[in-house]
Design an enzyme around this catalytic site. Sequence first.
Site, mmCIF file in Angstrom:
data_model
loop_
_atom_site.group_PDB
_atom_site.id
_atom_site.type_symbol
_atom_site.label_atom_id
_atom_site.label_comp_id
_atom_site.label_asym_id
_atom_site.label_seq_id
_atom_site.Cartn_x
_atom_site.Cartn_y
_atom_site.Cartn_z
ATOM 1 N N ILE A 14 -4.222 24.297 17.835
ATOM 2 C CA ILE A 14 -5.133 24.145 18.055
ATOM 3 C C ILE A 14 -5.468 23.517 19.364
ATOM 4 O O ILE A 14 -6.882 23.787 19.618
ATOM 5 C CB ILE A 14 -5.455 22.907 17.558
ATOM 6 C CG1 ILE A 14 -6.630 22.545 17.275
ATOM 7 C CG2 ILE A 14 -4.702 21.619 17.637
ATOM 8 C CD1 ILE A 14 -7.092 21.583 16.080
ATOM 9 N N ALA A 15 -4.654 23.396 20.575
ATOM 10 C CA ALA A 15 -4.975 23.244 21.780
ATOM 11 C C ALA A 15 -4.930 24.312 22.756
ATOM 12 O O ALA A 15 -6.470 24.363 23.636
ATOM 13 C CB ALA A 15 -3.549 22.621 22.768
ATOM 14 N N SER A 35 3.800 19.577 27.555
ATOM 15 C CA SER A 35 4.981 20.406 26.804
ATOM 16 C C SER A 35 6.610 19.620 26.715
ATOM 17 O O SER A 35 6.860 19.227 27.566
ATOM 18 C CB SER A 35 5.217 21.488 26.372
ATOM 19 O OG SER A 35 6.167 21.797 25.527
ATOM 20 N N TYR A 56 6.083 15.818 29.437
ATOM 21 C CA TYR A 56 4.741 14.741 28.862
ATOM 22 C C TYR A 56 4.409 14.020 29.657
ATOM 23 O O TYR A 56 2.582 13.048 30.690
ATOM 24 C CB TYR A 56 5.244 13.970 27.773
ATOM 25 C CG TYR A 56 5.251 15.361 26.297
ATOM 26 C CD1 TYR A 56 3.708 16.294 26.131
ATOM 27 C CD2 TYR A 56 6.011 15.132 25.842
ATOM 28 C CE1 TYR A 56 3.622 16.957 25.202
ATOM 29 C CE2 TYR A 56 5.535 16.004 24.602
ATOM 30 C CZ TYR A 56 4.718 17.155 24.377
ATOM 31 O OH TYR A 56 4.990 17.420 22.915
ATOM 32 N N HIS A 77 2.233 11.556 18.219
ATOM 33 C CA HIS A 77 0.872 10.711 18.422
ATOM 34 C C HIS A 77 0.424 9.159 19.390
ATOM 35 O O HIS A 77 0.357 9.567 20.463
ATOM 36 C CB HIS A 77 -0.609 10.931 17.443
ATOM 37 C CG HIS A 77 -0.635 12.324 17.600
ATOM 38 N ND1 HIS A 77 -1.674 12.803 16.507
ATOM 39 C CD2 HIS A 77 -0.255 13.134 17.556
ATOM 40 C CE1 HIS A 77 -1.819 14.387 15.966
ATOM 41 N NE2 HIS A 77 -1.048 14.679 17.151
ATOM 42 N N LYS A 95 -6.553 14.413 15.491
ATOM 43 C CA LYS A 95 -6.285 13.722 13.511
ATOM 44 C C LYS A 95 -5.384 13.751 13.111
ATOM 45 O O LYS A 95 -4.902 15.024 13.529
ATOM 46 C CB LYS A 95 -7.332 13.834 12.545
ATOM 47 C CG LYS A 95 -8.456 15.394 12.669
ATOM 48 C CD LYS A 95 -7.551 16.359 11.646
ATOM 49 C CE LYS A 95 -7.444 16.671 10.822
ATOM 50 N NZ LYS A 95 -6.324 17.413 10.679
ATOM 51 N N ASP A 175 -3.147 16.280 6.831
ATOM 52 C CA ASP A 175 -3.370 17.111 8.012
ATOM 53 C C ASP A 175 -4.741 17.891 7.590
ATOM 54 O O ASP A 175 -5.312 18.259 8.059
ATOM 55 C CB ASP A 175 -2.925 18.595 6.941
ATOM 56 C CG ASP A 175 -3.162 19.642 7.371
ATOM 57 O OD1 ASP A 175 -2.147 20.152 9.135
ATOM 58 O OD2 ASP A 175 -3.701 21.065 7.539
#
Length: 328
Positions: A14-15, A35, A56, A77, A95, A175
Amino acid sequence: MTPVRWAILGPGQIAESFAAGLHATRSGSLAAVGSSDPARARAFADRYGAEHAGGYDDVIGHPGIDAVYVSTVHPAHRALVEAALRAGRAVLCEKPLTTSEAETRQLFAVAADAGVPLVEAYKNRFSPFARMLDDIVATGEIGAARRLSASFGFRAEERTGRLFDPALAGGALLDVGGYPLSLAVQVAAAAGIAPDELRIAEARGDIGPTGVDEHATAVVAAGDFEAHIETSIRAALPRSAKLIGSSGTLRLPDAWGSRTASAEHLLIETGGGPQTRIAAVVHPFAAEADAVAALLAGGRVEADEMPGSHSVAVARLLDDWAAALHRG
């Protein structure tokens, strides 16, 4: 709009969509990638032209960063968002923002204390289509909102990987179940119903052999409004929605859009006959990034498209929905 230098934390699939979407923004550029595997971060950064890559903490603390996009697995998250907020970075987080209402509330409190934006990335919320839907409901074109029906689901071929791992917050609800639930909160708010009034009135579903919810339905209610929602990782479900009002009906043939284009049209059915309404199409990830840029430029911390009160309500309802399923 003031330029915004973005970092991506979690260079997954998704990134890739977010990095591509930055090219369509009015303000954003990719400056860094973080990462748990710095080599993976470096490869992603090279692919998308980011100068800096690393772990990170290194990326969050880098002085050339204005905002952070978090796209790791769900349980990671909370810690990453909190670290970024405390470092003074604006945060756009995929999300679900966290895996519980309590953690979601905590992060918005941290954002308020830090005075920096925190936005949950429900991509369908940031489009002209979403604003058109809000306006139709708020102005009463179909009368009072009575019953919403919405679904989002797909079939995973094998019970393997993140989706089926309880330790990684797998399952349909976290999800894709948040999408129809978020739409219910959006429609209710446009109809004048406060998000904290919404409750899970009914819930059914199937817990699979790995311990995660694989298919679920719920009725979300407040006053005369009900939302009948369905989600699945074991069956492909319609990507449409329908809202019945006291004097008309809205049909959303494509409620969610795609990763590259927002939804475009809906149908209004009233006594005057059916009408098609068209909204401008935008790149949803670009629209999310521009919304964060607008908050930074205006000195604000909450996005009108997805306010903190909506994120908290979705998290609370997801908690209650999951609890009902596991009680049987």
